[in-house]
Design a protein around this motif. Structure first.
Motif, PDB file in Angstrom:
ATOM      1  N   ASN A 206       0.788  -1.225  -0.195  1.00 39.49           N
ATOM      2  CA  ASN A 206       0.036   0.012  -0.116  1.00 39.49           C
ATOM      3  C   ASN A 206       0.795   1.089   0.108  1.00 39.49           C
ATOM      4  OD1 ASN A 206       0.540   0.632   2.866  1.00 39.49           O
ATOM      5  ND2 ASN A 206      -0.690  -1.317   3.161  1.00 39.49           N
ATOM      6  N   ALA A 207       0.314   2.183  -0.198  1.00 44.14           N
ATOM      7  CA  ALA A 207       0.940   3.496  -0.265  1.00 44.14           C
ATOM      8  C   ALA A 207       1.987   4.061   1.105  1.00 44.14           C
ATOM      9  CB  ALA A 207       0.193   4.745  -0.674  1.00 44.14           C
ATOM     10  N   GLU A 208       0.936   3.526   2.250  1.00 47.61           N
ATOM     11  CA  GLU A 208       1.677   3.957   3.442  1.00 47.61           C
ATOM     12  C   GLU A 208       2.993   3.106   3.528  1.00 47.61           C
ATOM     13  OE1 GLU A 208      -1.496   3.151   2.949  1.00 47.61           O
ATOM     14  OE2 GLU A 208      -2.145   5.351   3.506  1.00 47.61           O
ATOM     15  N   ARG A 211       5.556   5.100   1.216  1.00 48.26           N
ATOM     16  CA  ARG A 211       6.150   6.348   1.743  1.00 48.26           C
ATOM     17  C   ARG A 211       6.885   5.952   2.913  1.00 48.26           C
ATOM     18  NH1 ARG A 211       1.495   8.323   5.702  1.00 48.26           N
ATOM     19  NH2 ARG A 211       2.663   6.477   6.858  1.00 48.26           N
ATOM     20  N   SER A 234       0.335   6.175  -8.061  1.00 50.68           N
ATOM     21  CA  SER A 234       1.113   5.923  -6.837  1.00 50.68           C
ATOM     22  C   SER A 234       0.438   6.664  -5.719  1.00 50.68           C
ATOM     23  CB  SER A 234       2.651   6.199  -7.151  1.00 50.68           C
ATOM     24  OG  SER A 234       3.078   7.569  -6.876  1.00 50.68           O
ATOM     25  N   CYS A 235      -0.103   7.757  -5.882  1.00 51.17           N
ATOM     26  CA  CYS A 235      -0.310   8.771  -4.677  1.00 51.17           C
ATOM     27  C   CYS A 235       0.567   9.165  -3.741  1.00 51.17           C
ATOM     28  CB  CYS A 235      -1.539   8.037  -3.720  1.00 51.17           C
ATOM     29  SG  CYS A 235      -2.976   7.413  -4.788  1.00 51.17           S
ATOM     30  N   LEU A 236       1.997   9.247  -4.298  1.00 53.65           N
ATOM     31  CA  LEU A 236       3.031   9.765  -3.628  1.00 53.65           C
ATOM     32  C   LEU A 236       3.544  11.231  -3.978  1.00 53.65           C
ATOM     33  CD1 LEU A 236       5.305   6.402  -3.908  1.00 53.65           C
ATOM     34  CD2 LEU A 236       4.182   7.131  -2.127  1.00 53.65           C
ATOM     35  N   PHE A 270       5.279   1.167  -6.658  1.00 54.51           N
ATOM     36  CA  PHE A 270       4.922   2.430  -6.300  1.00 54.51           C
ATOM     37  C   PHE A 270       5.981   3.440  -6.946  1.00 54.51           C
ATOM     38  CE2 PHE A 270       2.212   0.256  -3.467  1.00 54.51           C
ATOM     39  CZ  PHE A 270       1.163   1.142  -3.399  1.00 54.51           C
TER      40      PHE A 270
END
Length: 278
Positions: A206-208, A211, A234-236, A270
């Motif tokens: 996941n993105a968390e 990150r 990717s939401c980053l 990601f």
């Protein structure tokens, strides 16, 4: 005016300096070491005017099912003569029955579409001098004994065997991981590149997790120039910009000969290893 004769030949080690000169003229950040890493796990073709390298293209095989078509450059003096098409077609032929993936600039998009590539998504480039980043406590550096787990995660996310790539990356820089108990569930790599360093690939659930992996690596790079290439989904991006890595353009991911298999992997990519390698 006499037209210079150009021939195609296999891309060999002694062509690396000529390839580097081409990429510098094109404004690419690659060092000779960056070229050598990709060339070492690839097959390719060069265009030669006498002994001078005036064009390059590589095909990086990922097992028997997939490949990356990359490092396509044509000297400015040779453009408009179909040389880019010849080089690209030559390395597509090297790929055989493999699916071919590449990233394209807007200028290259029409050629690749004519060769059967289909656009899939945008790749966003973030780069800059890293600010102060806190190090998460759930991430750690790992040793060579963890490489089988990392390779398995990458195969699940990428959909093909990139073991040779990860063996090459392991010689260039370290890997960081997130664990769930004793199991490695996410990883990230970093290495020297261009005028600084690059982070990638990053594979996570996941993105968390992604990150946290990036933050852990960047926490040791304050004041250094770092590049990170991410898929647009990717939401980053907001995190990266907050850490000093601004959005500075991007490219279009394309595929040719996709299998069409529908799978929902437990992990996904990601951050790319590079635009050339996916």
């Amino acid at each position: 005016m006499r037209t210079e004769t150009v021939t195609l030949a296999p891309f060999e080690a002694h062509h690396l300096d000529g390839a580097l000169a081409l990429s510098r003229a094109a404004g690419w950040a690659h060092r000779r070491e960056d070229w050598k890493l990709i060339w070492s796990i690839s097959e390719g073709r060069v265009a030669l005017a006498g002994d001078r390298v005036v064009g390059t293209a590589l095909m990086t095989p990922f097992g028997d099912t997939c490949s990356a078509i990359n490092m396509i450059i044509v000297d400015e003096s040779q453009r408009g003569r179909g040389l880019g098409r010849q080089l690209t077609t030559a390395v597509i032929d090297l790929a055989g029955d493999r699916e071919c993936r590449l990233t394209a600039t807007s200028d290259g998009l029409p050629l690749y579409e004519k060769l059967g590539f289909v656009a899939t998504h945008q790749i966003v480039r973030h780069q800059g001098v890293v600010g102060r980043v806190g190090a998460p406590e759930n991430v750690e550096w790992i040793g060579a004994d963890a490489m089988p787990a990392i390779k398995a995660l990458d195969r699940a996310a990428f959909g093909a065997d990139r073991d040779a790539l990860h063996d090459a990356l392991a010689k260039e820089g370290p890997f960081a991981v997130v664990r769930n108990g004793d199991n490695i569930v996410a990883f990230a790599a970093t290495r020297p590149f261009g005028m600084g360093e690059v982070v990638g690939p990053v594979v996570a659930e996941n993105a968390e997790q992604a990150r946290d992996l990036i933050a852990f690596i960047l926490s040791g790079k304050e004041g250094r120039f770092v590049r990170i290439d991410v898929p647009e989904q990717s939401c980053l991006s907001s995190w990266l910009e907050g850490w000093g890595l601004v959005h500075e353009g991007g490219v279009i991911a394309m595929v040719r000969g996709a299998t069409g298999e529908s799978q929902t992997p437990q992990v996904r990519t990601f951050v790319l290893a590079s635009q050339a390698l996916g």
